[in-house]
Design an enzyme around this catalytic site. Structure first.
Site, mmCIF file in Angstrom:
data_model
loop_
_atom_site.group_PDB
_atom_site.id
_atom_site.type_symbol
_atom_site.label_atom_id
_atom_site.label_comp_id
_atom_site.label_asym_id
_atom_site.label_seq_id
_atom_site.Cartn_x
_atom_site.Cartn_y
_atom_site.Cartn_z
ATOM 1 N N HIS A 55 62.414 -9.109 34.631
ATOM 2 C CA HIS A 55 62.757 -9.283 36.047
ATOM 3 C C HIS A 55 62.007 -8.262 36.890
ATOM 4 O O HIS A 55 61.775 -7.138 36.465
ATOM 5 C CB HIS A 55 64.266 -9.162 36.288
ATOM 6 C CG HIS A 55 64.862 -7.864 35.856
ATOM 7 N ND1 HIS A 55 65.182 -7.579 34.549
ATOM 8 C CD2 HIS A 55 65.192 -6.761 36.566
ATOM 9 C CE1 HIS A 55 65.696 -6.362 34.472
ATOM 10 N NE2 HIS A 55 65.712 -5.846 35.674
ATOM 11 N N HIS B 181 62.077 -6.391 40.675
ATOM 12 C CA HIS B 181 62.894 -6.087 41.853
ATOM 13 C C HIS B 181 62.037 -6.156 43.115
ATOM 14 O O HIS B 181 60.906 -5.648 43.127
ATOM 15 C CB HIS B 181 63.448 -4.657 41.773
ATOM 16 C CG HIS B 181 64.379 -4.387 40.637
ATOM 17 N ND1 HIS B 181 65.730 -4.246 40.804
ATOM 18 C CD2 HIS B 181 64.154 -4.203 39.310
ATOM 19 C CE1 HIS B 181 66.303 -3.984 39.638
ATOM 20 N NE2 HIS B 181 65.361 -3.946 38.706
#
Ligand code: 5GP
Length: 110
Positions: free
Chosen positions: A99, A101
């Site tokens: 992931h 950010h």
């Protein structure tokens, strides 16, 4: 099926506030935002981190992050945007799947 928390979000088994999605990626608000608009971009196909994500999935994640950085900065009237990624526990990765950010920045938010 796996028990990955973000895969459950992709499958709609856990709630999320989705910001954007296409066939390869999902972007949704972080549950503990550093700043308003703090968004996570993930590949829909599970991978643990940068070392194992498929190149075509990574390309979609980064292009989505690039696009959303501009959208979030403009819509939230932010003063800038941080893009960030942690890979492996020692580097601060708390949730396993890949992931990125996106963190909008505001005046005096440090
Ligand atoms: P990292 O692994 O890069 O340190 O950060 C993981 C991020 O995932 C954290 O910012 C945390 O708040 C977020 N997070 C963890 N669990 C959930 C969840 O169930 N839903 C959402 N939207 N974010 C989560």
């Amino acid at each position: 099926m796996n028990d990955c928390i973000f895969c459950k979000i992709v499958r709609g088994e856990l709630p999320s506030f989705n910001v954007y999605e296409n066939e390869k990626v999902l972007a949704f608000l972080d549950i503990h935002p550093v700043n308003p608009g703090h968004t996570l971009v993930i590949p829909k196909k599970h991978s643990p981190n940068i070392f194992e994500v498929l190149p075509e999935d990574w390309a979609s994640v980064t292009e989505t992050a690039r696009m959303l950085a501009g959208v979030l900065e403009k819509t939230l009237s932010a003063k800038g945007v941080n893009l960030m990624m942690n890979n492996r526990e020692h580097a601060g990765q708390l949730v396993e799947p890949t992931h990125v950010h996106i963190i909008p920045r505001f005046t005096d938010d440090t």
